[in-house]
Every structure is written in C-alpha cells, then in structure tokens.
Design a protein around this motif. Structure first.
Motif, PDB file in Angstrom:
ATOM      1  N   ARG A  14      -9.779  25.858 -45.471  1.00 17.56           N
ATOM      2  CA  ARG A  14     -10.004  24.836 -46.497  1.00 17.56           C
ATOM      3  C   ARG A  14      -8.856  24.814 -47.495  1.00 17.56           C
ATOM      4  NH1 ARG A  14     -15.301  26.905 -45.964  1.00 17.56           N
ATOM      5  NH2 ARG A  14     -15.030  28.233 -47.806  1.00 17.56           N
ATOM      6  N   ASP A  15      -8.388  26.009 -47.880  1.00 18.58           N
ATOM      7  CA  ASP A  15      -7.286  26.072 -48.833  1.00 18.58           C
ATOM      8  C   ASP A  15      -6.041  25.398 -48.281  1.00 18.58           C
ATOM      9  OD1 ASP A  15      -5.868  27.328 -51.266  1.00 18.58           O
ATOM     10  OD2 ASP A  15      -4.702  28.109 -49.593  1.00 18.58           O
ATOM     11  N   ARG A  16      -5.744  25.611 -47.003  1.00 18.70           N
ATOM     12  CA  ARG A  16      -4.525  25.044 -46.425  1.00 18.70           C
ATOM     13  C   ARG A  16      -4.643  23.535 -46.232  1.00 18.70           C
ATOM     14  NH1 ARG A  16      -2.693  30.029 -42.397  1.00 18.70           N
ATOM     15  NH2 ARG A  16      -2.548  31.536 -44.114  1.00 18.70           N
ATOM     16  N   ILE A  17      -5.837  23.062 -45.957  1.00 15.55           N
ATOM     17  CA  ILE A  17      -6.031  21.611 -45.876  1.00 15.55           C
ATOM     18  C   ILE A  17      -5.836  20.985 -47.260  1.00 15.55           C
ATOM     19  CG2 ILE A  17      -7.746  19.800 -45.504  1.00 15.55           C
ATOM     20  CD1 ILE A  17      -8.880  21.504 -43.228  1.00 15.55           C
ATOM     21  N   PHE A  18      -6.413  21.620 -48.283  1.00 14.56           N
ATOM     22  CA  PHE A  18      -6.222  21.143 -49.655  1.00 14.56           C
ATOM     23  C   PHE A  18      -4.753  21.195 -50.046  1.00 14.56           C
ATOM     24  CE2 PHE A  18     -10.273  20.869 -52.290  1.00 14.56           C
ATOM     25  CZ  PHE A  18     -11.075  20.592 -51.198  1.00 14.56           C
ATOM     26  N   ARG A  19      -4.067  22.281 -49.642  1.00 14.23           N
ATOM     27  CA  ARG A  19      -2.650  22.438 -50.006  1.00 14.23           C
ATOM     28  C   ARG A  19      -1.800  21.350 -49.352  1.00 14.23           C
ATOM     29  NH1 ARG A  19       2.240  25.382 -48.742  1.00 14.23           N
ATOM     30  NH2 ARG A  19       3.016  26.506 -50.581  1.00 14.23           N
ATOM     31  N   ALA A  20      -2.067  21.092 -48.065  1.00 12.47           N
ATOM     32  CA  ALA A  20      -1.333  20.037 -47.371  1.00 12.47           C
ATOM     33  C   ALA A  20      -1.585  18.687 -48.035  1.00 12.47           C
ATOM     34  CB  ALA A  20      -1.740  19.994 -45.895  1.00 12.47           C
ATOM     35  N   SER A  21      -2.824  18.427 -48.426  1.00 12.15           N
ATOM     36  CA  SER A  21      -3.153  17.166 -49.092  1.00 12.15           C
ATOM     37  C   SER A  21      -2.454  17.070 -50.446  1.00 12.15           C
ATOM     38  CB  SER A  21      -4.668  17.054 -49.283  1.00 12.15           C
ATOM     39  OG  SER A  21      -5.347  17.114 -48.041  1.00 12.15           O
ATOM     40  N   GLN A  22      -2.433  18.182 -51.186  1.00  9.18           N
ATOM     41  CA  GLN A  22      -1.786  18.199 -52.504  1.00  9.18           C
ATOM     42  C   GLN A  22      -0.309  17.846 -52.411  1.00  9.18           C
ATOM     43  OE1 GLN A  22      -2.036  22.021 -54.466  1.00  9.18           O
ATOM     44  NE2 GLN A  22      -0.358  21.520 -55.882  1.00  9.18           N
ATOM     45  N   ALA A  54      -6.745  21.800 -58.359  1.00 11.38           N
ATOM     46  CA  ALA A  54      -7.870  22.466 -59.008  1.00 11.38           C
ATOM     47  C   ALA A  54      -8.815  23.079 -57.982  1.00 11.38           C
ATOM     48  CB  ALA A  54      -8.622  21.465 -59.888  1.00 11.38           C
ATOM     49  N   GLY A  55      -9.034  22.373 -56.875  1.00 10.49           N
ATOM     50  CA  GLY A  55      -9.897  22.891 -55.817  1.00 10.49           C
ATOM     51  C   GLY A  55      -9.330  24.151 -55.191  1.00 10.49           C
ATOM     52  N   ARG A  56      -8.022  24.181 -54.997  1.00  7.71           N
ATOM     53  CA  ARG A  56      -7.370  25.358 -54.420  1.00  7.71           C
ATOM     54  C   ARG A  56      -7.498  26.562 -55.344  1.00  7.71           C
ATOM     55  NH1 ARG A  56      -1.741  24.865 -53.809  1.00  7.71           N
ATOM     56  NH2 ARG A  56      -1.923  26.770 -52.587  1.00  7.71           N
ATOM     57  N   LYS A  57      -7.369  26.349 -56.639  1.00  7.04           N
ATOM     58  CA  LYS A  57      -7.506  27.458 -57.593  1.00  7.04           C
ATOM     59  C   LYS A  57      -8.909  28.056 -57.514  1.00  7.04           C
ATOM     60  CE  LYS A  57      -4.050  25.798 -60.933  1.00  7.04           C
ATOM     61  NZ  LYS A  57      -3.109  26.888 -60.703  1.00  7.04           N
ATOM     62  N   LEU A  58      -9.907  27.219 -57.309  1.00  3.78           N
ATOM     63  CA  LEU A  58     -11.281  27.708 -57.185  1.00  3.78           C
ATOM     64  C   LEU A  58     -11.450  28.525 -55.914  1.00  3.78           C
ATOM     65  CD1 LEU A  58     -14.120  27.683 -58.411  1.00  3.78           C
ATOM     66  CD2 LEU A  58     -14.578  25.596 -57.130  1.00  3.78           C
ATOM     67  N   PHE A  59     -10.859  28.058 -54.804  1.00  2.00           N
ATOM     68  CA  PHE A  59     -10.955  28.783 -53.541  1.00  2.00           C
ATOM     69  C   PHE A  59     -10.286  30.161 -53.617  1.00  2.00           C
ATOM     70  CE2 PHE A  59     -11.192  24.534 -51.138  1.00  2.00           C
ATOM     71  CZ  PHE A  59     -12.570  24.600 -51.076  1.00  2.00           C
ATOM     72  N   ARG A  60      -9.276  30.295 -54.494  1.00  2.00           N
ATOM     73  CA  ARG A  60      -8.476  31.515 -54.515  1.00  2.00           C
ATOM     74  C   ARG A  60      -9.010  32.584 -55.469  1.00  2.00           C
ATOM     75  NH1 ARG A  60      -3.616  27.919 -54.564  1.00  2.00           N
ATOM     76  NH2 ARG A  60      -3.425  28.355 -56.783  1.00  2.00           N
ATOM     77  N   LEU A  61     -10.191  32.406 -56.018  1.00  2.00           N
ATOM     78  CA  LEU A  61     -10.702  33.346 -57.009  1.00  2.00           C
ATOM     79  C   LEU A  61     -10.847  34.769 -56.457  1.00  2.00           C
ATOM     80  CD1 LEU A  61     -13.365  31.259 -58.987  1.00  2.00           C
ATOM     81  CD2 LEU A  61     -11.123  32.023 -59.747  1.00  2.00           C
ATOM     82  N   ASP A 100      -2.895  33.099 -61.492  1.00  2.00           N
ATOM     83  CA  ASP A 100      -3.499  31.834 -61.087  1.00  2.00           C
ATOM     84  C   ASP A 100      -4.945  31.747 -61.547  1.00  2.00           C
ATOM     85  OD1 ASP A 100      -3.057  29.368 -59.346  1.00  2.00           O
ATOM     86  OD2 ASP A 100      -4.859  30.195 -58.418  1.00  2.00           O
ATOM     87  N   ASN A 101      -5.673  32.876 -61.460  1.00  2.00           N
ATOM     88  CA  ASN A 101      -7.066  32.897 -61.903  1.00  2.00           C
ATOM     89  C   ASN A 101      -7.174  32.702 -63.412  1.00  2.00           C
ATOM     90  OD1 ASN A 101      -7.836  33.388 -59.275  1.00  2.00           O
ATOM     91  ND2 ASN A 101      -8.043  35.596 -59.544  1.00  2.00           N
ATOM     92  N   VAL A 102      -6.239  33.305 -64.164  1.00  2.00           N
ATOM     93  CA  VAL A 102      -6.229  33.120 -65.622  1.00  2.00           C
ATOM     94  C   VAL A 102      -5.966  31.659 -65.967  1.00  2.00           C
ATOM     95  CG1 VAL A 102      -4.996  33.703 -67.747  1.00  2.00           C
ATOM     96  CG2 VAL A 102      -5.570  35.503 -66.108  1.00  2.00           C
ATOM     97  N   LEU A 103      -5.030  31.035 -65.241  1.00  2.00           N
ATOM     98  CA  LEU A 103      -4.725  29.618 -65.483  1.00  2.00           C
ATOM     99  C   LEU A 103      -5.931  28.745 -65.160  1.00  2.00           C
ATOM    100  CD1 LEU A 103      -1.086  29.488 -64.050  1.00  2.00           C
ATOM    101  CD2 LEU A 103      -1.764  29.175 -66.440  1.00  2.00           C
ATOM    102  N   TRP A 104      -6.668  29.102 -64.103  1.00  2.00           N
ATOM    103  CA  TRP A 104      -7.881  28.356 -63.766  1.00  2.00           C
ATOM    104  C   TRP A 104      -8.914  28.481 -64.884  1.00  2.00           C
ATOM    105  CZ3 TRP A 104     -12.909  30.200 -63.060  1.00  2.00           C
ATOM    106  CH2 TRP A 104     -13.825  29.252 -62.601  1.00  2.00           C
ATOM    107  N   ALA A 105      -9.094  29.718 -65.378  1.00  2.00           N
ATOM    108  CA  ALA A 105     -10.050  29.936 -66.473  1.00  2.00           C
ATOM    109  C   ALA A 105      -9.641  29.149 -67.715  1.00  2.00           C
ATOM    110  CB  ALA A 105     -10.142  31.434 -66.792  1.00  2.00           C
ATOM    111  N   ARG A 106      -8.335  29.058 -67.943  1.00  2.00           N
ATOM    112  CA  ARG A 106      -7.820  28.272 -69.081  1.00  2.00           C
ATOM    113  C   ARG A 106      -8.111  26.789 -68.883  1.00  2.00           C
ATOM    114  NH1 ARG A 106      -5.832  25.061 -72.124  1.00  2.00           N
ATOM    115  NH2 ARG A 106      -4.020  25.293 -73.504  1.00  2.00           N
ATOM    116  N   SER A 107      -7.955  26.307 -67.638  1.00  2.00           N
ATOM    117  CA  SER A 107      -8.141  24.875 -67.371  1.00  2.00           C
ATOM    118  C   SER A 107      -9.593  24.437 -67.509  1.00  2.00           C
ATOM    119  CB  SER A 107      -7.621  24.522 -65.972  1.00  2.00           C
ATOM    120  OG  SER A 107      -8.422  25.124 -64.975  1.00  2.00           O
TER     121      SER A 107
END
Length: 246
Positions: A14-22, A54-61, A100-107
């Motif tokens: 899922r992460d790689r599909i999101f990354r390719a789309s991004q 944003a979706g990728r950051k959630l997947f990478r927690l 990356d997780n800190v940036l997600w929490a900030r966002s």
C-alpha cells in the motif's frame, strides 16, 4: 487478481502504491504547470499529492521498530562490509522514520512546539545517509560479481570475442574501458536484483540531494525519479526473486 489482492494487503504494498501515486502527481503538476487551461487539474493533482503523502506517513508509523529489528539481523552477517553497510542503512532509516513520525504528529496537531523545517531537514539527512550506505552495498556486491566473472574462463573467452568482433569500439574507446563496461553490463544482466536495487537507490538519491541543497534539480526530476524508484519497489515486492539479498 489474487496476486493483486495479496500485494495490496501488505502495508509495504500500500505504501509503494501511494508513493508511486504521489510522485506521479508531482511529475504531472510539473509538466502541466505552464498550461493555463489545466489550472483546475493542477490544483486537484496537488491536493491528491498531499493526500498520498499524508497517507504514507500514517502507514509508516510502525516502521521504526522494523528498521531496528532489521539492524539487529544485519549485525549478525559474517561479511564485515555488508554488516557495516546494511546496519548503517537500517539505523539511519530508523532515525528517518522517527523524524517522519514527529512531522506526522505535528501535521495532525498532536505536537506543536517543534521546528518543522529542522525536523524535515534531519529526516532528509537520515534518508540520504541510508541511501549512501545502501549504494555502497550495491557497489560492493557489483564488484564481487565482476571479480567472479573475471575468474570464469568461459566468460573471459566471451569477453575476448566481444572485443574482437567490435574493433571499432575498442579503437574509439580505450580497450580496457570497453572490457570494463562489458564486464559490468554482463554482471548486472545476470543478476537483475542487484541492477534494480542499484537503479532504485540512484533514483531515490535525487530526492534528499535536492531537499538538502547538495544538488539542486527541479520538481520534475524529483517527481520522475521518485516515480521510477516507486515502480521498481512495486516490482521487487511483487516478485521476491528480483529483491536483493541480504
């Protein structure tokens, strides 16, 4: 269809599909940026790019733990060079995921009192160091493959035949260089997993290089390289035999 379902059920898939789309959106935005008739489409693509990110950051927690466990495994490798390169790559990758997780929490507003720009730069530095370590591993593996090829009598005969059949190339290019390129290409051709991993890491390298200001490119180059590396990642995840080991 079953293979596709199995692939998308994996968090990495899922992460790689999101990354390719991004990165496909980023590349499209760059290509359409001067087209006045496509302003609405460009705005939608920018929104989609942000959603994918944003979706990728959630997947990478949970990926920090995975990187730590991977570092523990690579520390047990008997080959000292592979041990050093892969452990360094996994440690820096883990640090990248922490940033990356800190940036997600900030966002999402969970934390506020952090310097977003500083954490973003730290994430890019860790990502860059991880890629350098992985590329060092790739070069080391390629050199080993080339040495094995040179020791093969049958291959040496094939290389000599190539030089005899292409004298015009040897005259224009230094014969030793032609032999080296032939050896390199044949080594990569016989080990596609190494070739794909090297290409993927080279493409990925342009992303932190641009972000850190080490080598300024543009959004189009970053988008294209990100898309290429994402597609390679999808292929290697779908076909485990094309994934470099260890």
């Amino acid at each position: 269809m079953d293979a596709f379902v199995q692939f998308t059920n994996q968090s990495q898939g899922r992460d790689r599909i999101f990354r390719a789309s991004q990165y496909a959106c980023a590349l499209s935005v760059y290509l359409l940026r001067k087209n006045s008739d496509r302003k609405e489409l460009v705005a939608k693509l920018k929104g989609l790019e942000g959603t994918m990110s944003a979706g990728r950051k959630l997947f990478r927690l949970g990926n920090t733990i995975n990187s730590i466990e991977a570092a523990k495994r690579t520390m047990q490798l008997s080959d000292r060079v592979l041990c050093l390169c892969l452990t360094a790559a996994n440690i820096n990758r883990g640090l990248y995921f922490i940033c990356d997780n800190v940036l997600w929490a900030r966002s999402v507003g969970l934390v506020r009192d952090i310097d977003k720009e500083r954490w973003s730069l730290n994430a890019s530095r860790c990502y860059f160091l991880s890629l350098v370590a992985n590329l060092t591993r790739d070069v080391y593996v390629i050199v080993q493959l080339m040495v094995q090829r040179v020791r093969d009598k049958h291959f040496r005969q094939k290389m000599d035949q190539h030089l005899r059949e292409n004298p015009e190339v040897a005259d224009v290019i230094i014969p030793q260089l032609d032999a080296f390129l032939f050896l390199l290409l044949e080594s990569l051709k016989s080990h596609p997993a190494v070739a794909l991993d090297t290409l993927k890491n080279v493409c990925d390298l342009f992303i932190p290089l641009d972000r850190l200001g080490i080598y300024q490119s543009n959004a189009g180059v970053v988008g294209f390289c990100g898309l290429m590396s994402s597609l390679i990642g999808i292929v290697t995840l779908a076909q485990p035999k094309l994934r470099i080991k260890p």
